[in-house]
Design a protein around this motif. Structure first.
Motif, PDB file in Angstrom:
ATOM      1  N   UNK A  72     -14.125  -5.000  38.239  1.00  0.00           N
ATOM      2  CA  UNK A  72     -13.828  -4.953  39.671  1.00  0.00           C
ATOM      3  C   UNK A  72     -13.628  -6.324  40.321  1.00  0.00           C
ATOM      4  N   UNK A  73     -14.116  -7.384  39.679  1.00  0.00           N
ATOM      5  CA  UNK A  73     -13.964  -8.748  40.205  1.00  0.00           C
ATOM      6  C   UNK A  73     -14.643  -8.931  41.565  1.00  0.00           C
ATOM      7  N   UNK A  74     -15.733  -8.193  41.792  1.00  0.00           N
ATOM      8  CA  UNK A  74     -16.550  -8.401  42.984  1.00  0.00           C
ATOM      9  C   UNK A  74     -17.966  -7.922  42.685  1.00  0.00           C
ATOM     10  N   UNK A  75     -18.909  -8.322  43.523  1.00  0.00           N
ATOM     11  CA  UNK A  75     -20.303  -7.927  43.384  1.00  0.00           C
ATOM     12  C   UNK A  75     -20.709  -7.138  44.617  1.00  0.00           C
ATOM     13  N   UNK A  76     -21.254  -5.941  44.410  1.00  0.00           N
ATOM     14  CA  UNK A  76     -21.719  -5.120  45.525  1.00  0.00           C
ATOM     15  C   UNK A  76     -23.091  -4.555  45.197  1.00  0.00           C
ATOM     16  N   UNK A  77     -23.588  -3.670  46.065  1.00  0.00           N
ATOM     17  CA  UNK A  77     -24.936  -3.136  45.890  1.00  0.00           C
ATOM     18  C   UNK A  77     -25.128  -2.388  44.571  1.00  0.00           C
ATOM     19  N   UNK A  78     -24.207  -1.496  44.171  1.00  0.00           N
ATOM     20  CA  UNK A  78     -24.409  -0.821  42.877  1.00  0.00           C
ATOM     21  C   UNK A  78     -24.509  -1.788  41.703  1.00  0.00           C
ATOM     22  N   UNK A  79     -23.681  -2.839  41.716  1.00  0.00           N
ATOM     23  CA  UNK A  79     -23.752  -3.808  40.612  1.00  0.00           C
ATOM     24  C   UNK A  79     -25.080  -4.562  40.643  1.00  0.00           C
ATOM     25  N   UNK A  80     -25.578  -4.873  41.829  1.00  0.00           N
ATOM     26  CA  UNK A  80     -26.874  -5.546  41.938  1.00  0.00           C
ATOM     27  C   UNK A  80     -28.013  -4.651  41.459  1.00  0.00           C
ATOM     28  N   UNK A  81     -27.889  -3.344  41.708  1.00  0.00           N
ATOM     29  CA  UNK A  81     -28.911  -2.419  41.217  1.00  0.00           C
ATOM     30  C   UNK A  81     -28.937  -2.382  39.690  1.00  0.00           C
ATOM     31  N   UNK A  82     -27.768  -2.500  39.078  1.00  0.00           N
ATOM     32  CA  UNK A  82     -27.722  -2.586  37.612  1.00  0.00           C
ATOM     33  C   UNK A  82     -28.527  -3.792  37.134  1.00  0.00           C
ATOM     34  N   UNK A  83     -28.312  -4.917  37.820  1.00  0.00           N
ATOM     35  CA  UNK A  83     -29.053  -6.113  37.449  1.00  0.00           C
ATOM     36  C   UNK A  83     -30.542  -5.991  37.729  1.00  0.00           C
ATOM     37  N   UNK A  84     -30.909  -5.345  38.829  1.00  0.00           N
ATOM     38  CA  UNK A  84     -32.321  -5.217  39.183  1.00  0.00           C
ATOM     39  C   UNK A  84     -33.088  -4.365  38.169  1.00  0.00           C
ATOM     40  N   UNK A  85     -32.421  -3.354  37.624  1.00  0.00           N
ATOM     41  CA  UNK A  85     -33.079  -2.542  36.596  1.00  0.00           C
ATOM     42  C   UNK A  85     -33.434  -3.406  35.390  1.00  0.00           C
ATOM     43  N   UNK A  86     -32.479  -4.238  34.968  1.00  0.00           N
ATOM     44  CA  UNK A  86     -32.765  -5.138  33.841  1.00  0.00           C
ATOM     45  C   UNK A  86     -33.795  -6.197  34.228  1.00  0.00           C
ATOM     46  N   UNK A  87     -33.743  -6.638  35.471  1.00  0.00           N
ATOM     47  CA  UNK A  87     -34.677  -7.669  35.940  1.00  0.00           C
ATOM     48  C   UNK A  87     -36.118  -7.168  35.874  1.00  0.00           C
ATOM     49  N   UNK A  88     -36.376  -6.005  36.454  1.00  0.00           N
ATOM     50  CA  UNK A  88     -37.749  -5.493  36.492  1.00  0.00           C
ATOM     51  C   UNK A  88     -38.219  -5.010  35.128  1.00  0.00           C
ATOM     52  N   UNK A  89     -37.307  -4.506  34.298  1.00  0.00           N
ATOM     53  CA  UNK A  89     -37.706  -4.021  32.980  1.00  0.00           C
ATOM     54  C   UNK A  89     -38.314  -5.131  32.134  1.00  0.00           C
ATOM     55  N   UNK A  90     -37.862  -6.353  32.337  1.00  0.00           N
ATOM     56  CA  UNK A  90     -38.316  -7.459  31.484  1.00  0.00           C
ATOM     57  C   UNK A  90     -39.784  -7.818  31.692  1.00  0.00           C
ATOM     58  N   UNK A  91     -40.347  -7.497  32.836  1.00  0.00           N
ATOM     59  CA  UNK A  91     -41.745  -7.872  33.085  1.00  0.00           C
ATOM     60  C   UNK A  91     -42.730  -7.030  32.282  1.00  0.00           C
ATOM     61  N   UNK A  92     -42.653  -5.694  32.301  1.00  0.00           N
ATOM     62  CA  UNK A  92     -43.550  -4.959  31.405  1.00  0.00           C
ATOM     63  C   UNK A  92     -43.236  -5.232  29.931  1.00  0.00           C
ATOM     64  N   UNK A  93     -41.963  -5.463  29.642  1.00  0.00           N
ATOM     65  CA  UNK A  93     -41.561  -5.721  28.256  1.00  0.00           C
ATOM     66  C   UNK A  93     -42.128  -7.051  27.752  1.00  0.00           C
ATOM     67  N   UNK A  94     -41.831  -8.137  28.454  1.00  0.00           N
ATOM     68  CA  UNK A  94     -42.239  -9.458  27.972  1.00  0.00           C
ATOM     69  C   UNK A  94     -43.723  -9.719  28.197  1.00  0.00           C
ATOM     70  N   UNK A  95     -44.271  -9.275  29.325  1.00  0.00           N
ATOM     71  CA  UNK A  95     -45.695  -9.520  29.571  1.00  0.00           C
ATOM     72  C   UNK A  95     -46.567  -8.834  28.534  1.00  0.00           C
ATOM     73  N   UNK A  96     -46.160  -7.643  28.113  1.00  0.00           N
ATOM     74  CA  UNK A  96     -46.905  -6.956  27.059  1.00  0.00           C
ATOM     75  C   UNK A  96     -46.746  -7.678  25.728  1.00  0.00           C
ATOM     76  N   UNK A  97     -45.541  -8.182  25.463  1.00  0.00           N
ATOM     77  CA  UNK A  97     -45.311  -8.931  24.231  1.00  0.00           C
ATOM     78  C   UNK A  97     -46.122 -10.222  24.206  1.00  0.00           C
TER      79      UNK A  97
END
Length: 450
Positions: free
Chosen positions: A310-335
């Motif tokens: 799409x060559x732009x950033x909007x709310x749905x694309x940011x939500x995609x990133x936020x899912x990956x962002x928050x997932x890393x904390x339980x993942x890495x902190x447990x590791x």
């Protein structure tokens, strides 16, 4: 020049040990005609010879019976093909090769705090066997099983080293999340050129960032079991070779993204490369904020997949990133919880080391946030509401495991949380793809406006 192949224990400088319980320190040196305890004519005799010698230092700043495996952990990184050293001085070779490690080491003298003896390769191997027997078997396996000769530089071995240098598993995860973002953005047919260029460019950029990480952390990787098998630590690749690989793959990846995809995606790739290599990597030894920087690095790839279409950033694309962002904390902190002692020894300031309570709370907090992000994906019309319903039990179980990790932090609860996080992410991505709303009114209106 002296070459320090392993940084022993928690020492911060060569020759200065903070762990007062360490009894022995062993280093490898490569220096022309370096002979310890030899007469002047012997020194002259070896003046034109280059060889590798093993030096064993005995310290007297701790109890004699306090022996730690960390003193010998460097052995996995000694990969030099040593030459046998034969001394003309009979007095230096009278010690039996089958003597115990304690007998082989010299008795301390009042004039010095350590004594140094030089051994040839055969004698060092014998000493290693005896020394390994004197250690707790739970701390270190037989040294002969740890010390391995360097592999020949065949094409197969070099490619294997490249895959380790690029952290092929991590790069594969980055490519998969980028592909998920790409798929969630498309509204009609897929352009194969853009898709291939996005995935190849992202993979090369990720591999470059990983290679720079290897290049910058060699002294610290040698102190952790998890990273002692890396090519630069073992010596199968030189630092110059790794830096060249990182430069070529980085330039190639960003060039592909800029030429065949779009400048916005290339810009995001460049930002990610710099964040991971030159901010996250050095910050690991400075402040716990490194974890949040690393989470941003993991959140950008799915946004890159979205912008490639799409060559732009909007709310749905940011939500995609936020899912990956928050997932890393339980993942890495447990590791990191089960590795906090190794992180501490290597000097890494992770939450599990400097603030264990914050480590547990952050894992629970971001597990809970994932519930809101998945619901918001449905509200933005990117997915059907079935995605929120189908993903709910998986997200609730992640919250439950994070809660257990917070209430009862242990190797068992952290391991269960870590292993489940490996299942959670692909399941969520798969459900998102299945529940995708192909007729997103938001994207259609934006395209009409353009």
């Amino acid at each position: 020049m002296f070459k320090l192949f392993g940084k022993i224990g928690s020492s911060s400088k060569f020759g200065h040990h903070q762990n007062v319980g360490n009894k022995f320190s062993i280093i490898s040196t490569n220096y022309p005609s370096f002979m310890i305890g030899c007469n002047h004519h012997h020194h002259h005799h070896h003046r034109n010879q280059n060889f590798t010698s093993i030096l064993i230092l005995r310290h007297h700043n701790g109890p004699a019976n306090n022996k730690t495996a960390s003193n010998l952990r460097f052995l996995s990184s000694i990969q030099q093909q040593t030459k046998l050293i034969h001394s003309d001085d009979e007095s230096t070779t009278t010690t039996s090769a089958t003597a115990t490690a304690e007998d082989l080491l010299p008795k301390p003298s009042s004039s010095s705090s350590s004594a140094i003896i030089e051994y040839d390769e055969h004698r060092f191997r014998e000493l290693s066997k005896e020394f390994s027997k004197s250690l707790d078997k739970n701390q270190l396996t037989n040294i002969e099983n740890v010390w391995k000769d360097i592999q020949p530089s065949t094409i197969s071995n070099v490619l294997n080293d490249y895959s380790k240098l690029a952290k092929i598993k991590l790069t594969g995860l980055v490519v998969l999340t980028t592909m998920a973002g790409f798929y969630m953005a498309i509204e009609s047919s897929v352009n194969p050129t853009i898709l291939a260029s996005t995935l190849i460019g992202t993979a090369l950029t990720s591999g470059s960032a990983a290679a720079w990480n290897h290049f910058l952390e060699v002294p610290f990787d040698s102190q952790m079991r998890r990273t002692q098998a890396r090519p630069l630590v073992q010596g199968s690749l030189t630092p110059l070779h790794a830096a060249t690989f990182a430069t070529i793959t980085g330039v190639a990846g960003l060039s592909i993204l800029a030429t065949y995809v779009n400048p916005l995606t290339a810009l995001l790739g460049g930002i990610n490369l710099c964040l991971y290599s030159f901010m996250y990597t050095p910050m690991k030894r400075v402040h716990i904020v490194n974890t949040w920087i690393g989470a941003i690095v993991g959140a950008i790839p799915p946004i890159m997949g979205f912008t490639a279409v799409n060559n732009f950033i909007d709310l749905p694309s940011l939500l995609l990133g936020l899912i990956l962002y928050s997932w890393q904390f339980p993942h890495f902190n447990a590791l990191s919880w089960n590795m906090r002692h190794e992180y501490a020894r290597a000097g890494y300031r992770m939450m599990s080391v400097t603030n264990p309570r914050l480590c547990q709370q952050t894992a629970l907090r971001h597990s809970t946030l994932l519930l809101g992000y998945t619901a918001a994906m449905c509200a933005t019309d990117m997915t059907h509401w079935s995605f929120g319903i189908d993903s709910l039990p998986f997200s609730l179980y992640l919250v439950y495991l994070s809660y257990r990790f917070q209430r009862e932090p242990s190797s068992q609860t952290s391991r269960k949380l870590f292993l489940y996080s490996l299942i959670y992410l692909p399941v969520i991505m798969l459900l998102m793809v299945i529940s995708k709303n192909r007729k997103s009114s938001r994207n259609q209106e934006r395209k009409k406006a353009n």
